[in-house]
Design an enzyme around this catalytic site. Sequence first.
Site, PDB file in Angstrom:
ATOM      1  N   ARG A  37       0.825  -1.219   0.000  1.00 38.81           N
ATOM      2  CA  ARG A  37       0.000   0.000   0.000  1.00 38.81           C
ATOM      3  C   ARG A  37       0.857   1.265   0.000  1.00 38.81           C
ATOM      4  O   ARG A  37       0.454   2.307   0.523  1.00 38.81           O
ATOM      5  CB  ARG A  37      -0.972   0.011   1.187  1.00 38.81           C
ATOM      6  CG  ARG A  37      -2.427  -0.016   0.738  1.00 38.81           C
ATOM      7  CD  ARG A  37      -3.402   0.219   1.889  1.00 38.81           C
ATOM      8  NE  ARG A  37      -3.795  -1.008   2.535  1.00 38.81           N
ATOM      9  CZ  ARG A  37      -4.178  -1.089   3.810  1.00 38.81           C
ATOM     10  NH1 ARG A  37      -4.204  -0.027   4.583  1.00 38.81           N
ATOM     11  NH2 ARG A  37      -4.531  -2.244   4.323  1.00 38.81           N
ATOM     12  N   ARG A  41      -2.978   6.540   0.386  1.00 37.19           N
ATOM     13  CA  ARG A  41      -3.382   7.718   1.144  1.00 37.19           C
ATOM     14  C   ARG A  41      -2.312   8.332   2.037  1.00 37.19           C
ATOM     15  O   ARG A  41      -2.465   9.472   2.475  1.00 37.19           O
ATOM     16  CB  ARG A  41      -4.629   7.399   1.980  1.00 37.19           C
ATOM     17  CG  ARG A  41      -5.903   7.392   1.148  1.00 37.19           C
ATOM     18  CD  ARG A  41      -7.123   7.207   2.025  1.00 37.19           C
ATOM     19  NE  ARG A  41      -7.255   5.825   2.471  1.00 37.19           N
ATOM     20  CZ  ARG A  41      -7.993   5.453   3.514  1.00 37.19           C
ATOM     21  NH1 ARG A  41      -8.624   6.358   4.238  1.00 37.19           N
ATOM     22  NH2 ARG A  41      -8.092   4.178   3.846  1.00 37.19           N
ATOM     23  N   ARG A  50      -6.066  12.083  -6.530  1.00 40.11           N
ATOM     24  CA  ARG A  50      -7.356  11.396  -6.470  1.00 40.11           C
ATOM     25  C   ARG A  50      -8.553  12.342  -6.341  1.00 40.11           C
ATOM     26  O   ARG A  50      -9.712  11.896  -6.440  1.00 40.11           O
ATOM     27  CB  ARG A  50      -7.360  10.419  -5.282  1.00 40.11           C
ATOM     28  CG  ARG A  50      -6.771   9.038  -5.542  1.00 40.11           C
ATOM     29  CD  ARG A  50      -7.698   8.188  -6.423  1.00 40.11           C
ATOM     30  NE  ARG A  50      -9.064   8.188  -5.939  1.00 40.11           N
ATOM     31  CZ  ARG A  50      -9.529   7.491  -4.917  1.00 40.11           C
ATOM     32  NH1 ARG A  50      -8.714   6.693  -4.267  1.00 40.11           N
ATOM     33  NH2 ARG A  50     -10.792   7.575  -4.547  1.00 40.11           N
ATOM     34  N   ASP A  86      -7.204  -2.406  -7.094  1.00 40.76           N
ATOM     35  CA  ASP A  86      -7.948  -2.900  -5.935  1.00 40.76           C
ATOM     36  C   ASP A  86      -8.333  -4.333  -6.242  1.00 40.76           C
ATOM     37  O   ASP A  86      -8.515  -4.700  -7.412  1.00 40.76           O
ATOM     38  CB  ASP A  86      -9.208  -2.052  -5.708  1.00 40.76           C
ATOM     39  CG  ASP A  86      -9.908  -2.448  -4.416  1.00 40.76           C
ATOM     40  OD1 ASP A  86      -9.615  -1.825  -3.381  1.00 40.76           O
ATOM     41  OD2 ASP A  86     -10.717  -3.400  -4.432  1.00 40.76           O
ATOM     42  N   TYR A 164     -15.814 -11.524  -0.320  1.00 41.80           N
ATOM     43  CA  TYR A 164     -16.508 -10.279  -0.652  1.00 41.80           C
ATOM     44  C   TYR A 164     -17.823 -10.578  -1.379  1.00 41.80           C
ATOM     45  O   TYR A 164     -18.859  -9.974  -1.105  1.00 41.80           O
ATOM     46  CB  TYR A 164     -15.643  -9.386  -1.550  1.00 41.80           C
ATOM     47  CG  TYR A 164     -14.699  -8.481  -0.791  1.00 41.80           C
ATOM     48  CD1 TYR A 164     -15.193  -7.437  -0.018  1.00 41.80           C
ATOM     49  CD2 TYR A 164     -13.329  -8.650  -0.861  1.00 41.80           C
ATOM     50  CE1 TYR A 164     -14.328  -6.593   0.680  1.00 41.80           C
ATOM     51  CE2 TYR A 164     -12.454  -7.820  -0.166  1.00 41.80           C
ATOM     52  CZ  TYR A 164     -12.964  -6.787   0.599  1.00 41.80           C
ATOM     53  OH  TYR A 164     -12.123  -5.963   1.286  1.00 41.80           O
TER      54      TYR A 164
END
Lengths: 354, 354
Positions: A37, A41, A50, A86, A164
């Site tokens: 990652r 962010r 973004r 993702d 998911y």
Amino acid sequence: MNLPSSHPLVDGRTKNSSLVRAYSGQAPSRRPVWFMRQAGRSLPEYREARVGTAMLEACLDPALASEITLQPVRRHDVDAAIFFSDIVVPLKLAGVDVEIKPGVGPVMGSAVRTADDVARLRELGPLTPDALQPVSDGVALTVDALGETPLIGFAGAPFTLAAYLVEGGPSRDHLAARTLMHADPATWAALTEWAADVAGAFLRAQVLAGASATQLFDSWAGSLSLADYTAHVAPASARALTHVADLDVKKVHFGTGTSELLAAMRDVGADVVGVDYRLPLDEANRRLGGTTPLQGNIDPALLAAPWPVLEAHVRDVVARGSVAPGHVVNLGHGVPPETDPTVLTRVARLVHEI
Amino acid sequence: MNLPSSHPLVDGRTKNSSLVRAYSGQAPSRRPVWFMRQAGRSLPEYREARVGTAMLEACLDPALASEITLQPVRRHDVDAAIFFSDIVVPLKLAGVDVEIKPGVGPVMGSAVRTADDVARLRELGPLTPDALQPVSDGVALTVDALGETPLIGFAGAPFTLAAYLVEGGPSRDHLAARTLMHADPATWAALTEWAADVAGAFLRAQVLAGASATQLFDSWAGSLSLADYTAHVAPASARALTHVADLDVKKVHFGTGTSELLAAMRDVGADVVGVDYRLPLDEANRRLGGTTPLQGNIDPALLAAPWPVLEAHVRDVVARGSVAPGHVVNLGHGVPPETDPTVLTRVARLVHEI
């Protein structure tokens, strides 16, 4: 193997990179490090890039995905990029009704619970190179810019994708998925087989477009017993990896809370095992018989600790990892969003200096 | 020991119960079974009893807490009650600003992050018998009604309490708590010591009011490495248990994802180790040297599977558990709220029949 002749491994651009050498159990010219990652962010340039673009939209915009992938390489001097995406991107491209809700995560239009639901999913057909074009384009742009730095292709493992789909979104213990696994093993097998082919096609597209290695993320495998993993998950993960078996790339396999599963996760066909922060690398190496290169496992919680504490921890990780036949330094889980990015730069520099 | 003479263990009411015998490594007259979170949302009578009453209010209403505690005993014929409460109840009684938000969990008025924050917390002073009176009253009412069925007293372990305090609420990886543990070990020690005394006082009050056993829940210990658990958590958990060390009750210790921590969790002073659903009980017994009674570990995911699948699983759990020097059948995690309660009744009956 089917790599195009312009592929970075074939033309030699990344063949002698520290990352590829360590993944192959060869001595690297410097100790390789990257961060799960790392594109995300924690970086102000990411947050800026973004603005106004939803997550899945960003993943499927070749120029933007490429820019985001390159940001941490420029900033931290890490030894690899990992393609910004993702785990639900291949589901989306296969035709699944999924969106990523900020603060929640992936949410499915409807949960996949029954044999009929799985049959409808399978009717979507295989994930084609055409559908994968935005991914291939993003990878090609990235690889051009990276030069000698390798790009790692990325996919979620079939269990995590299936969890998911069955839960309809994120969940804590993946109860519905684990119920289906036992209540209707045939439907579960059909579901994870489909997910394996979707994940495998996604990985393959990234490699054919220029990725020099791959990593399968089974984020939620740690919710499984070894017996359940072996019987109900490993076959699909092995199937996912067969999609890149004819390509000359090393395959990393990672999950959190998987200290009991390391050998089983290696034995689905992985070359390198990613270890989460809970298990010391020397113990992981012992459990794997001393034959498997490792990746990991700086505790993300220590990124916010004072530097001397973090430095001692990084040195300990490096020392323990040095007993394995190859070691790529990484975190033992993803970069927390609130991480000070200058700390990551400093960790990368330290790893290169040790 | 300081048990009052009317205590169920002293007057012999529960001394020969299946639960207390199995916890003591003695042969029980029938195989004991109870379910973590058996008093709760899976029961329609619970949902009805809770209408109009907030969670913490319910925990602190002696008559209501007692009624809720008794409901699953009446319905399922289980071999123990566990006092209906929440791990943050002793924090609330100690003066911490905490509420339980439906759908979220415990939320603190302010997070405890610094040495000053911890100092302010410690100024609240010890958790007194007076403050604990609603708990003592609820336990006394329950024990009167239970007769020969033992009541288990309950507390959250210091790490889990500290993690809530530091994070300010539920969190996924307890990063801030684990950062503090390394960044400022002295502050962390002061915090967990305070939490240990609060948890210990809560346990002690329940035993003095009539509980015949205790269980310490370290819900989040599975996020820790063995080294971190041993260095930064075990001392506080041991301290919590010293609060009941002079009382003649067995102490159970449970956490999820703790397969690497079982011996360390026993060695803080527990008599019985609760095992989550991921690790087979025969393997848990092996790791514990074959000397420790076990509790567990039906996979909650299988409660929603067809009966033959669940029955085979329960029989397997019982068979594996039979190699331990004592075994109390339970789930390997709490009852999921959506569980059909008739399935729990059927599992209890099956366990008694095997």
